[in-house]
Design a protein around this motif. Structure first.
Motif, PDB file in Angstrom:
ATOM      1  N   LEU A  29      25.869  42.256  43.015  1.00  0.00           N
ATOM      2  CA  LEU A  29      27.120  42.947  43.347  1.00  0.00           C
ATOM      3  C   LEU A  29      28.266  42.030  42.935  1.00  0.00           C
ATOM      4  CD1 LEU A  29      26.115  44.104  46.951  1.00  0.00           C
ATOM      5  CD2 LEU A  29      25.544  45.154  44.749  1.00  0.00           C
ATOM      6  N   LEU A  30      29.250  42.588  42.255  1.00  0.00           N
ATOM      7  CA  LEU A  30      30.263  41.723  41.642  1.00  0.00           C
ATOM      8  C   LEU A  30      31.514  41.542  42.494  1.00  0.00           C
ATOM      9  CD1 LEU A  30      29.793  42.878  37.948  1.00  0.00           C
ATOM     10  CD2 LEU A  30      28.815  40.895  39.105  1.00  0.00           C
ATOM     11  N   ALA A  31      31.742  42.411  43.451  1.00  0.00           N
ATOM     12  CA  ALA A  31      32.793  42.243  44.462  1.00  0.00           C
ATOM     13  C   ALA A  31      34.125  41.758  43.896  1.00  0.00           C
ATOM     14  CB  ALA A  31      32.303  41.288  45.552  1.00  0.00           C
ATOM     15  N   PRO A  32      34.761  42.525  42.980  1.00  0.00           N
ATOM     16  CA  PRO A  32      36.031  42.067  42.414  1.00  0.00           C
ATOM     17  C   PRO A  32      37.165  42.016  43.438  1.00  0.00           C
ATOM     18  CG  PRO A  32      35.450  44.267  41.602  1.00  0.00           C
ATOM     19  CD  PRO A  32      34.301  43.814  42.438  1.00  0.00           C
ATOM     20  N   GLU A  33      37.989  41.006  43.295  1.00  0.00           N
ATOM     21  CA  GLU A  33      39.194  40.854  44.128  1.00  0.00           C
ATOM     22  C   GLU A  33      40.357  40.569  43.187  1.00  0.00           C
ATOM     23  OE1 GLU A  33      39.958  40.951  47.295  1.00  0.00           O
ATOM     24  OE2 GLU A  33      37.928  41.357  48.060  1.00  0.00           O
ATOM     25  N   PRO A  34      41.480  41.274  43.344  1.00  0.00           N
ATOM     26  CA  PRO A  34      42.624  41.023  42.464  1.00  0.00           C
ATOM     27  C   PRO A  34      42.955  39.531  42.412  1.00  0.00           C
ATOM     28  CG  PRO A  34      43.057  42.908  43.859  1.00  0.00           C
ATOM     29  CD  PRO A  34      41.745  42.323  44.334  1.00  0.00           C
ATOM     30  N   GLY A  35      43.195  39.038  41.212  1.00  0.00           N
ATOM     31  CA  GLY A  35      43.458  37.608  41.052  1.00  0.00           C
ATOM     32  C   GLY A  35      43.926  37.317  39.643  1.00  0.00           C
ATOM     33  N   PRO A  83      44.249  49.830  20.607  1.00  0.00           N
ATOM     34  CA  PRO A  83      43.375  48.739  21.045  1.00  0.00           C
ATOM     35  C   PRO A  83      42.681  49.062  22.362  1.00  0.00           C
ATOM     36  CG  PRO A  83      45.705  48.134  21.232  1.00  0.00           C
ATOM     37  CD  PRO A  83      45.659  49.467  20.578  1.00  0.00           C
ATOM     38  N   MET A  84      41.446  48.657  22.457  1.00  0.00           N
ATOM     39  CA  MET A  84      40.715  48.833  23.705  1.00  0.00           C
ATOM     40  C   MET A  84      41.168  47.780  24.718  1.00  0.00           C
ATOM     41  SD  MET A  84      36.967  50.083  22.699  1.00  0.00           S
ATOM     42  CE  MET A  84      36.760  51.741  22.041  1.00  0.00           C
ATOM     43  N   VAL A  85      40.781  47.973  25.969  1.00  0.00           N
ATOM     44  CA  VAL A  85      41.203  47.037  27.014  1.00  0.00           C
ATOM     45  C   VAL A  85      39.971  46.327  27.600  1.00  0.00           C
ATOM     46  CG1 VAL A  85      43.250  48.393  27.580  1.00  0.00           C
ATOM     47  CG2 VAL A  85      41.137  48.771  28.871  1.00  0.00           C
ATOM     48  N   PRO A 158      41.457  48.406  34.669  1.00  0.00           N
ATOM     49  CA  PRO A 158      41.109  47.593  35.840  1.00  0.00           C
ATOM     50  C   PRO A 158      42.179  46.548  36.092  1.00  0.00           C
ATOM     51  CG  PRO A 158      39.374  47.528  34.152  1.00  0.00           C
ATOM     52  CD  PRO A 158      40.576  48.185  33.535  1.00  0.00           C
ATOM     53  N   GLN A 159      42.515  46.373  37.336  1.00  0.00           N
ATOM     54  CA  GLN A 159      43.446  45.310  37.719  1.00  0.00           C
ATOM     55  C   GLN A 159      42.742  43.972  37.505  1.00  0.00           C
ATOM     56  OE1 GLN A 159      44.603  45.789  41.777  1.00  0.00           O
ATOM     57  NE2 GLN A 159      46.264  44.302  41.643  1.00  0.00           N
ATOM     58  N   PRO A 160      43.415  42.983  36.905  1.00  0.00           N
ATOM     59  CA  PRO A 160      42.728  41.700  36.706  1.00  0.00           C
ATOM     60  C   PRO A 160      42.172  41.173  38.028  1.00  0.00           C
ATOM     61  CG  PRO A 160      44.815  41.737  35.522  1.00  0.00           C
ATOM     62  CD  PRO A 160      44.771  42.985  36.362  1.00  0.00           C
ATOM     63  N   SER A 161      40.874  40.907  38.037  1.00  0.00           N
ATOM     64  CA  SER A 161      40.205  40.526  39.276  1.00  0.00           C
ATOM     65  C   SER A 161      39.185  39.433  39.013  1.00  0.00           C
ATOM     66  CB  SER A 161      39.468  41.734  39.878  1.00  0.00           C
ATOM     67  OG  SER A 161      40.362  42.789  40.135  1.00  0.00           O
ATOM     68  N   THR A 162      39.069  38.538  39.962  1.00  0.00           N
ATOM     69  CA  THR A 162      37.986  37.559  39.923  1.00  0.00           C
ATOM     70  C   THR A 162      36.772  38.177  40.622  1.00  0.00           C
ATOM     71  OG1 THR A 162      38.789  36.580  41.977  1.00  0.00           O
ATOM     72  CG2 THR A 162      39.535  35.571  39.931  1.00  0.00           C
ATOM     73  N   LEU A 163      35.607  37.618  40.383  1.00  0.00           N
ATOM     74  CA  LEU A 163      34.375  38.175  40.932  1.00  0.00           C
ATOM     75  C   LEU A 163      33.716  37.184  41.891  1.00  0.00           C
ATOM     76  CD1 LEU A 163      32.882  39.625  37.608  1.00  0.00           C
ATOM     77  CD2 LEU A 163      34.380  40.775  39.262  1.00  0.00           C
ATOM     78  N   SER A 164      33.057  37.727  42.894  1.00  0.00           N
ATOM     79  CA  SER A 164      32.270  36.892  43.812  1.00  0.00           C
ATOM     80  C   SER A 164      30.854  37.452  43.860  1.00  0.00           C
ATOM     81  CB  SER A 164      32.872  36.908  45.222  1.00  0.00           C
ATOM     82  OG  SER A 164      34.215  36.508  45.188  1.00  0.00           O
ATOM     83  N   PRO A 165      30.091  37.226  42.789  1.00  0.00           N
ATOM     84  CA  PRO A 165      28.778  37.872  42.694  1.00  0.00           C
ATOM     85  C   PRO A 165      27.831  37.429  43.809  1.00  0.00           C
ATOM     86  CG  PRO A 165      29.445  36.906  40.590  1.00  0.00           C
ATOM     87  CD  PRO A 165      30.374  36.374  41.635  1.00  0.00           C
ATOM     88  N   ARG A 166      27.080  38.395  44.313  1.00  0.00           N
ATOM     89  CA  ARG A 166      26.007  38.049  45.248  1.00  0.00           C
ATOM     90  C   ARG A 166      24.825  38.984  45.012  1.00  0.00           C
ATOM     91  NH1 ARG A 166      25.278  41.359  49.780  1.00  0.00           N
ATOM     92  NH2 ARG A 166      26.971  42.863  50.010  1.00  0.00           N
ATOM     93  N   VAL A 167      23.645  38.402  45.153  1.00  0.00           N
ATOM     94  CA  VAL A 167      22.419  39.163  44.897  1.00  0.00           C
ATOM     95  C   VAL A 167      22.111  40.038  46.099  1.00  0.00           C
ATOM     96  CG1 VAL A 167      19.945  38.944  44.443  1.00  0.00           C
ATOM     97  CG2 VAL A 167      21.552  37.342  43.397  1.00  0.00           C
ATOM     98  N   ALA A 168      21.699  41.271  45.849  1.00  0.00           N
ATOM     99  CA  ALA A 168      21.352  42.173  46.937  1.00  0.00           C
ATOM    100  C   ALA A 168      20.169  43.028  46.520  1.00  0.00           C
ATOM    101  CB  ALA A 168      22.540  43.070  47.273  1.00  0.00           C
ATOM    102  N   THR A 237      32.452  51.030  39.162  1.00  0.00           N
ATOM    103  CA  THR A 237      32.925  52.110  40.027  1.00  0.00           C
ATOM    104  C   THR A 237      33.575  51.532  41.279  1.00  0.00           C
ATOM    105  OG1 THR A 237      32.273  54.206  41.058  1.00  0.00           O
ATOM    106  CG2 THR A 237      30.833  52.356  41.433  1.00  0.00           C
ATOM    107  N   GLY A 238      34.270  52.381  41.969  1.00  0.00           N
ATOM    108  CA  GLY A 238      34.726  52.003  43.313  1.00  0.00           C
ATOM    109  C   GLY A 238      35.939  51.090  43.314  1.00  0.00           C
ATOM    110  N   ASP A 239      35.890  50.029  42.516  1.00  0.00           N
ATOM    111  CA  ASP A 239      36.958  49.028  42.559  1.00  0.00           C
ATOM    112  C   ASP A 239      38.070  49.395  41.608  1.00  0.00           C
ATOM    113  OD1 ASP A 239      34.766  47.444  43.800  1.00  0.00           O
ATOM    114  OD2 ASP A 239      34.070  47.523  41.741  1.00  0.00           O
ATOM    115  N   ILE A 240      37.937  50.516  40.928  1.00  0.00           N
ATOM    116  CA  ILE A 240      38.908  50.876  39.905  1.00  0.00           C
ATOM    117  C   ILE A 240      39.039  52.385  39.918  1.00  0.00           C
ATOM    118  CG2 ILE A 240      36.921  50.448  38.367  1.00  0.00           C
ATOM    119  CD1 ILE A 240      38.678  50.551  36.038  1.00  0.00           C
ATOM    120  N   GLN A 241      40.261  52.859  39.799  1.00  0.00           N
ATOM    121  CA  GLN A 241      40.507  54.297  39.697  1.00  0.00           C
ATOM    122  C   GLN A 241      40.185  54.737  38.282  1.00  0.00           C
ATOM    123  OE1 GLN A 241      41.692  56.829  41.646  1.00  0.00           O
ATOM    124  NE2 GLN A 241      41.278  55.468  43.368  1.00  0.00           N
TER     125      GLN A 241
END
Ligand SMILES: [Zn+2]
Ligand SMILES: [Zn+2]
Length: 268
Positions: A29-35, A83-85, A158-168, A237-241
């Motif tokens: 799970l990548l758990a993005p947080e704006p950053g 250009p792609m994003v 997507p809003q620029p976000s850092t990730l806090s990956p955790r295995v699930a 999904t989920g973290d981005i409209q």
């Protein structure tokens, strides 16, 4: 013995349906947080580590349009490639729970942030596998091109976000099971109140790599040209409209040379 009522036996569906255990897959799970992720960080919507001598990807679809800042006002974009994003960048060092293809340690995903008239409209992602050391050995692209301000569909950015990956441990959604399994398991999973005991909470909805697709609608697995059912690579999904889009799902086949891949999306 005291007069207390004994606890009802645990009704973990994984006990009721032993076959269930075989469905568990490891997801990260990548758990993005704006950053403010850097180019050498894993990120959602951040800058990508990109070789200066490799052209940035453009979307050459006809008839780009956007809602821009006014959802009631469909605005055509001047024809021509856009250009792609950047969408996702993952370094293997940040997702130790997931096996990268041999010799690769960097995954990048870009897509088109505008809307198209053809083929259901959305995003048209592109996927890149790289080796970080190889990219670092050459010159880097300092900044990727952007279309002019206000032309992007912000929903698809997507809003620029850092990730806090955790295995699930990830289980499929009920709809992702073969019909036969659903029929034979359903009676065993019916709760006293008539509901289902399927472990919905063990299916992770969110941006992830590996595990099961976080479909919001019916399952729709692609096959590769070699006839193999592809493997779920990642869900965004989920973290981005994404307008009324539920999620974007990328699949690939590790059994065929060249790692063929495909994608799906669904709507709420
Ligand atoms: Zn496009
Ligand atoms: Zn294949």
């Amino acid at each position: 013995m005291s007069g207390t009522t004994p606890e009802p036996p645990a009704r973990d569906p994984r006990t009721l349906i032993p076959e269930c255990a075989g469905l568990a897959r490891e997801a990260v799970l990548l758990a993005p947080e704006p950053g403010e992720p850097g180019m050498r960080d894993s990120s959602l919507g951040g800058g990508l580590l990109w070789p200066a001598d490799e052209p940035w990807p453009y979307c050459a679809e006809e008839d780009h349009w956007t809602y821009g800042s006014d959802p009631g006002n469909r605005t055509p974009i001047v024809p021509g490639a856009v250009p792609m994003v950047p969408v996702l960048q993952l370094f293997a060092r940040d997702v130790p729970g997931w096996d990268f293809p041999e010799g690769k340690d960097l995954l990048q995903l870009v897509w088109c942030a505008l809307i198209h008239d053809g083929h259901d409209g959305l995003v048209t992602p592109r996927l890149y596998w790289r080796t970080e050391a190889e990219v670092m050995a050459g010159a880097l692209l300092a900044e990727h091109p952007g279309v002019s301000e206000g032309e992007y569909d912000e929903d698809n950015m997507p809003q620029p976000s850092t990730l806090s990956p955790r295995v699930a441990r990830d289980y499929p959604r009920w709809i992702d099971l073969p019909a036969k399994a659903r029929e034979s398991w359903e009676p065993r999973l019916r709760s006293d109140s008539g509901g289902s005991l399927w472990p919905a909470d063990s299916h992770h909805v969110g941006t992830k790599i590996g595990g099961w697709p976080a479909w919001t609608q019916s399952a729709d697995w692609p096959d590769c040209d070699g006839g193999h059912r592809m493997e779920h690579l990642l869900t965004v999904t989920g973290d981005i409209q994404l307008g009324d889009c539920g999620g974007v799902y990328v699949f690939h086949c590790r059994r065929c040379p060249g790692l063929p891949w495909d994608w799906r999306f669904d709507c709420y």
